[in-house]
Design a protein around this motif. Structure first.
Motif, PDB file in Angstrom:
ATOM      1  N   LYS A  16      14.278 -24.660  52.847  1.00 28.53           N
ATOM      2  CA  LYS A  16      14.634 -24.403  54.381  1.00 28.53           C
ATOM      3  C   LYS A  16      15.520 -24.100  54.679  1.00 28.53           C
ATOM      4  N   VAL A  24      18.942 -30.436  56.049  1.00 25.45           N
ATOM      5  CA  VAL A  24      17.806 -31.361  56.670  1.00 25.45           C
ATOM      6  C   VAL A  24      18.170 -32.727  55.572  1.00 25.45           C
ATOM      7  N   ASP A  28      13.129 -35.557  56.312  1.00 25.71           N
ATOM      8  CA  ASP A  28      12.518 -34.011  57.066  1.00 25.71           C
ATOM      9  C   ASP A  28      12.467 -32.991  56.575  1.00 25.71           C
ATOM     10  N   THR A  31       8.460 -34.819  55.829  1.00 21.56           N
ATOM     11  CA  THR A  31       8.011 -34.328  57.208  1.00 21.56           C
ATOM     12  C   THR A  31       8.032 -33.899  57.757  1.00 21.56           C
ATOM     13  N   ASP A  32       6.694 -34.053  59.135  1.00 22.73           N
ATOM     14  CA  ASP A  32       6.306 -32.664  59.855  1.00 22.73           C
ATOM     15  C   ASP A  32       6.799 -33.528  60.965  1.00 22.73           C
ATOM     16  N   ARG A  33       7.789 -33.004  62.485  1.00 23.59           N
ATOM     17  CA  ARG A  33       8.041 -33.337  63.148  1.00 23.59           C
ATOM     18  C   ARG A  33       7.447 -33.797  64.122  1.00 23.59           C
ATOM     19  N   ASN A  36       4.725 -36.198  63.412  1.00 22.98           N
ATOM     20  CA  ASN A  36       6.444 -38.006  63.723  1.00 22.98           C
ATOM     21  C   ASN A  36       5.978 -38.593  65.164  1.00 22.98           C
ATOM     22  N   SER A  47       8.241 -33.034  69.816  1.00 23.21           N
ATOM     23  CA  SER A  47       8.596 -32.959  68.239  1.00 23.21           C
ATOM     24  C   SER A  47       9.379 -34.177  68.234  1.00 23.21           C
ATOM     25  N   TYR A  49      12.573 -35.633  64.977  1.00 25.58           N
ATOM     26  CA  TYR A  49      13.405 -35.863  63.977  1.00 25.58           C
ATOM     27  C   TYR A  49      12.508 -36.784  63.094  1.00 25.58           C
ATOM     28  N   ASP A  50      12.734 -36.648  62.005  1.00 18.33           N
ATOM     29  CA  ASP A  50      12.095 -38.375  61.612  1.00 18.33           C
ATOM     30  C   ASP A  50      13.264 -39.332  60.881  1.00 18.33           C
ATOM     31  N   ASN A  51      14.565 -39.248  61.192  1.00 19.36           N
ATOM     32  CA  ASN A  51      15.908 -40.116  61.193  1.00 19.36           C
ATOM     33  C   ASN A  51      16.453 -40.304  62.898  1.00 19.36           C
ATOM     34  N   PRO A  68      17.962 -34.363  66.051  1.00 20.49           N
ATOM     35  CA  PRO A  68      17.957 -35.003  64.617  1.00 20.49           C
ATOM     36  C   PRO A  68      19.135 -36.164  65.523  1.00 20.49           C
TER      37      PRO A  68
END
Length: 175
Positions: A16, A24, A28, A31-33, A36, A47, A49-51, A68
């Motif tokens: 990354k 990240v 993240d 996973t794929d934004r 998600n 998109s 973010y996971d968080n 994020p």
């Protein structure tokens, strides 16, 4: 197994960093934004973010970027339009517990739908209070507290946010 997981995390973090020049969270990394956003039922090309913390009924249009560390509170209903940018750390609310708290629980939690129209940019770490509507193509400056409606095509910033002028759309569509 933990050592294998740490090794995998380190390799993914390096990948990354080399590809996007960023670090990240672990979530993240794996996973794929866009996936998600699809899982939440958000519009095509959006998109998330996971968080991101998502509560209640949140509807998001197409091609919207949710950065994020965002909070999207849809407990009173939250609609975000197409082609919006919700920057890192933004908090958008549709409820509050102010009256409930100050009355020692005698008053109920307050709910009001919040709406962000198409093409809105919300700068980092801004807070949008419950019941606020932000019009199409508006720009909210970083670290603003928005507790009143913002008309379409306006720039607003501050604490509390105030309209400071018009968004310049004169060159839109020009090469």
């Amino acid at each position: 197994m933990l050592e294998t997981l740490r090794s995998l995390q380190k390799a993914l973090q390096l990948e990354k960093l080399e590809k996007f020049r960023r670090r990240v969270s672990f979530g993240d990394l794996i996973t794929d934004r866009w996936e998600n956003a699809r899982e939440y039922g958000f519009g095509e090309g959006s998109s998330c973010y996971d968080n991101v913390l998502i509560l209640g009924d949140v509807k998001v249009g197409k091609a919207t970027w949710i950065g994020p560390n965002v909070i999207l509170d849809g407990l009173g209903g939250l609609v975000i339009g197409d082609h919006c940018s919700i920057s890192s750390g933004v908090q958008i609310y549709s409820h509050d517990t102010v009256r409930r708290s100050v009355t020692l629980g005698r008053e109920p939690i307050a709910y009001a739908p919040t709406a962000i129209a198409d093409g809105v940019y919300i700068g980092p770490n801004s807070v949008i209070a419950k019941g606020v509507s932000i019009g199409a193509s508006a720009v909210i400056g970083a670290m603003s507290f928005v507790n009143t409606d913002i008309p379409a095509g306006k720039k607003a910033w501050g604490c509390p946010a105030r309209v400071m002028g018009d968004v310049d759309l004169s060159n839109v569509g020009s090469p």
